[in-house]
Motif scaffolding. Structure first.
Motif, PDB file in Angstrom:
ATOM      1  N   CYS A 264     -16.299 107.391 158.895  1.00 14.58           N
ATOM      2  CA  CYS A 264     -16.183 107.452 157.427  1.00 14.58           C
ATOM      3  C   CYS A 264     -17.544 107.538 156.754  1.00 14.58           C
ATOM      4  O   CYS A 264     -17.653 107.887 155.582  1.00 14.58           O
ATOM      5  CB  CYS A 264     -15.418 106.239 156.891  1.00 14.58           C
TER       6      CYS A 264
ATOM      7  N   GLN B  79     -19.534 105.015 156.120  1.00 17.34           N
ATOM      8  CA  GLN B  79     -19.877 103.888 155.247  1.00 17.34           C
ATOM      9  C   GLN B  79     -19.994 102.537 155.959  1.00 17.34           C
ATOM     10  O   GLN B  79     -20.103 101.496 155.305  1.00 17.34           O
ATOM     11  CB  GLN B  79     -18.869 103.822 154.097  1.00 17.34           C
TER      12      GLN B  79
ATOM     13  N   HIS C 248     -13.833 101.383 157.034  1.00 18.31           N
ATOM     14  CA  HIS C 248     -12.866 102.462 156.736  1.00 18.31           C
ATOM     15  C   HIS C 248     -11.507 101.930 156.276  1.00 18.31           C
ATOM     16  O   HIS C 248     -10.755 102.655 155.641  1.00 18.31           O
ATOM     17  CB  HIS C 248     -12.664 103.353 157.979  1.00 18.31           C
TER      18      HIS C 248
ATOM     19  N   GLU D 167     -11.954 104.215 150.086  1.00 21.56           N
ATOM     20  CA  GLU D 167     -11.269 105.505 149.993  1.00 21.56           C
ATOM     21  C   GLU D 167     -12.138 106.544 150.660  1.00 21.56           C
ATOM     22  O   GLU D 167     -13.325 106.665 150.333  1.00 21.56           O
ATOM     23  CB  GLU D 167     -11.075 105.879 148.522  1.00 21.56           C
ATOM     24  N   TRP D 168     -11.571 107.244 151.611  1.00 23.26           N
ATOM     25  CA  TRP D 168     -12.305 108.359 152.218  1.00 23.26           C
ATOM     26  C   TRP D 168     -11.307 109.355 152.759  1.00 23.26           C
ATOM     27  O   TRP D 168     -10.145 108.999 153.022  1.00 23.26           O
ATOM     28  CB  TRP D 168     -13.273 107.881 153.297  1.00 23.26           C
ATOM     29  N   ASP D 169     -11.756 110.586 152.903  1.00 25.63           N
ATOM     30  CA  ASP D 169     -10.863 111.640 153.360  1.00 25.63           C
ATOM     31  C   ASP D 169     -11.018 111.792 154.871  1.00 25.63           C
ATOM     32  O   ASP D 169     -12.030 112.300 155.339  1.00 25.63           O
ATOM     33  CB  ASP D 169     -11.224 112.941 152.642  1.00 25.63           C
ATOM     34  N   SER D 170     -10.037 111.316 155.612  1.00 25.16           N
ATOM     35  CA  SER D 170     -10.147 111.307 157.078  1.00 25.16           C
ATOM     36  C   SER D 170      -9.488 112.522 157.729  1.00 25.16           C
ATOM     37  O   SER D 170      -9.507 112.658 158.953  1.00 25.16           O
ATOM     38  CB  SER D 170      -9.475 110.044 157.616  1.00 25.16           C
TER      39      SER D 170
ATOM     40  N   GLY E  99     -18.640 111.604 156.887  1.00 22.78           N
ATOM     41  CA  GLY E  99     -17.334 111.510 156.220  1.00 22.78           C
ATOM     42  C   GLY E  99     -17.080 112.610 155.202  1.00 22.78           C
ATOM     43  O   GLY E  99     -16.041 112.620 154.562  1.00 22.78           O
ATOM     44  N   HIS E 100     -17.997 113.567 155.062  1.00 26.17           N
ATOM     45  CA  HIS E 100     -17.874 114.556 153.987  1.00 26.17           C
ATOM     46  C   HIS E 100     -17.653 115.990 154.459  1.00 26.17           C
ATOM     47  O   HIS E 100     -17.560 116.889 153.616  1.00 26.17           O
ATOM     48  CB  HIS E 100     -19.130 114.527 153.112  1.00 26.17           C
TER      49      HIS E 100
ATOM     50  N   THR F  93     -24.335 108.917 147.218  1.00 29.40           N
ATOM     51  CA  THR F  93     -23.091 109.636 146.944  1.00 29.40           C
ATOM     52  C   THR F  93     -23.381 111.085 146.604  1.00 29.40           C
ATOM     53  O   THR F  93     -24.510 111.456 146.321  1.00 29.40           O
ATOM     54  CB  THR F  93     -22.341 108.993 145.777  1.00 29.40           C
TER      55      THR F  93
END
Ligand code: FES
Length: 244
Positions: free
Chosen positions: A68, A70, A81, A85-88, A219-220, A243
């Motif tokens: 993630c 973070q 995680h 909020e993260w896009d997995s 994570g991006h 960010t």
């Protein structure tokens, strides 16, 4: 179903594998060595070698590597995680990398290039860049530069082939993991999976087995689980979180 193996790559022994957890980390099995590897430029200013940094002790099996971006204990997962909020979502296809590659042909080399997998490690950019170098007959020195550039790309975006014999140039890599650092760009890079370690998606199917793979750890990426170089845009570092 039999695992796909990229031409020129070999599968690592089956004891080595990585399981991608749904909404969670990468679980690494087989205790491969895990070391920081630092992208190091030559006099041209472009990446040329990897300098070894810290070793990440992996006495436990599996070792959980952060996906993630973070965790406070990067590169390892610390459970962050579960409450952020993260896009997995894994958005990459399972088709072979070469099926989506563009071919650049020269008198001595054919360069297969699938840009989707680019980690912007910049091994290909020195000396006028590999795409220009392969277009014309190369001197012996230029041939060595081309082979070096084509085989040091961590993501395997570039696959170099001898135009006369069809031989694929792949470096001999033992099953191991590199945690990439990129001091030139002042960022931390992806997880470099070497030597044909199988990577299993959270859906249970496996990605094509390749000798060189760069997994996203910021994570991006929009091509998860693979790095697409977004870590540079977001200024991802092991030290502190920034960010987009
Ligand atoms: S580490 Fe490269 S895009 Fe995430």
């Amino acid at each position: 179903m039999e695992d796909l193996i990229q031409k020129g790559s070999h599968a690592a022994p089956a004891t080595y594998y990585i399981l991608i957890q749904k909404d969670g980390p990468y679980l690494v099995y087989g205790k491969p060595p895990v070391n920081q590897e630092i992208l190091t430029p030559d006099a041209t200013g472009y990446s040329w070698t990897y300098k070894q940094g810290n070793t990440i002790e992996n006495t436990e099996e599996p070792i959980a590597l952060c996906r993630c971006g973070q965790s406070k204990h990067k590169p390892c997962c610390d459970g962050t995680h579960t409450y952020i909020e993260w896009d997995s979502e894994e958005t990459a296809g399972k088709e072979p990398l070469l099926s989506g590659a563009k071919q650049f042909e020269g008198p001595e080399f054919i360069l297969n290039d699938n840009k989707k997998y680019c980690a912007v490690a910049r091994f290909c950019d020195g000396y006028g860049d590999i795409w220009h170098l392969i277009r014309k007959p190369a001197t012996d020195v230029e041939k060595e530069i081309i082979k070096h550039q084509g085989t040091h790309c961590p993501s395997g975006r570039l696959v170099l082939v001898d135009a006369k014999t069809g031989e694929i140039y792949e470096p001999n890599l033992d099953p191991s993991i590199g945690i990439l650092e990129d001091p030139v760009m002042k960022v931390s890079g992806p997880i470099w999976v070497k030597g044909g370690i199988r990577i299993q998606s959270a859906d249970g199917s496996s990605y094509e087995i390749r000798n060189r793979v760069a997994l996203c750890r910021c994570g991006h990426s929009s091509n998860k689980p693979f790095c697409d170089s977004t870590h540079i845009k977001v200024g991802f570092t092991d030290e502190k979180k920034k960010t987009v």
